[in-house]
Design a protein around this motif. Sequence first.
Motif, short mmCIF file in Angstrom:
data_model
loop_
_atom_site.label_atom_id
_atom_site.label_comp_id
_atom_site.label_asym_id
_atom_site.label_seq_id
_atom_site.Cartn_x
_atom_site.Cartn_y
_atom_site.Cartn_z
N GLU A 1 42.74 38.99 47.94
CA GLU A 1 43.18 38.60 48.57
C GLU A 1 44.08 40.59 49.21
O GLU A 1 44.43 40.31 50.69
CB GLU A 1 44.48 38.39 48.39
CG GLU A 1 46.11 38.19 48.81
CD GLU A 1 47.92 37.75 47.90
OE1 GLU A 1 48.47 37.79 48.38
OE2 GLU A 1 46.80 37.87 46.87
N PRO B 1 41.91 42.23 44.09
CA PRO B 1 41.96 40.25 44.31
C PRO B 1 41.11 39.77 45.65
O PRO B 1 41.66 41.16 46.04
CB PRO B 1 43.41 40.17 44.31
CG PRO B 1 43.85 41.31 43.29
CD PRO B 1 43.47 42.21 43.13
N GLU C 1 38.35 44.38 35.84
CA GLU C 1 39.41 43.45 36.54
C GLU C 1 39.05 44.22 38.05
O GLU C 1 39.05 45.44 37.89
CB GLU C 1 41.18 44.15 36.71
CG GLU C 1 41.51 43.44 35.22
CD GLU C 1 41.94 42.19 35.06
OE1 GLU C 1 41.92 41.56 36.76
OE2 GLU C 1 41.50 41.38 34.68
N GLY D 1 36.36 43.32 47.40
CA GLY D 1 37.17 42.16 45.88
C GLY D 1 35.55 42.82 45.00
O GLY D 1 36.12 42.48 44.13
#
Length: 148
Positions: free
Chosen positions: A76, A74, A71, A112
């Motif tokens: 964002e 993100p 993972e 990111g």
Amino acid sequence: MAESDWDTVTVLRKKGPTAAQAKSKQAVTAAQRRGEDIETTKKWSAGQNKQHLVTKNTAKLDRETEELHHERVPLEVGKVIQKGRQDNGLTQKDLATKINEKPQVIADYESGKAIPNNQVMGKIERAIGLKLRGKDIGLPLEAKPKKK
């Protein structure tokens, strides 16, 4: 029995090949010509410093297939970190110094590329005053009342 019946005998022997010489290609072909029995085996990963085996799962994880992948933060969240940092007038280096991390860590989080770490995320949240986790990403960090 004062004198022994033993005679001193000197035996001269030709030394055999050393281990390295016996394993050489020339020694093997010479033994084959003489018709001797030869056993050759190839050791798997011999002479290498491999202590751990690569399994299928780690190879899959390295390729980052759809079902198994690390993972990442993100994009964002990276934008929120960048905005909060700039609002406070901090450079990446300043923010990294403030939270005791390397500047590359901040760069990775903003782009990111970083694998999220809750400790680092918490430090960044407190330093810029914005939430980075949960559903309220980008909102100001609320001071929680202390329970007695």
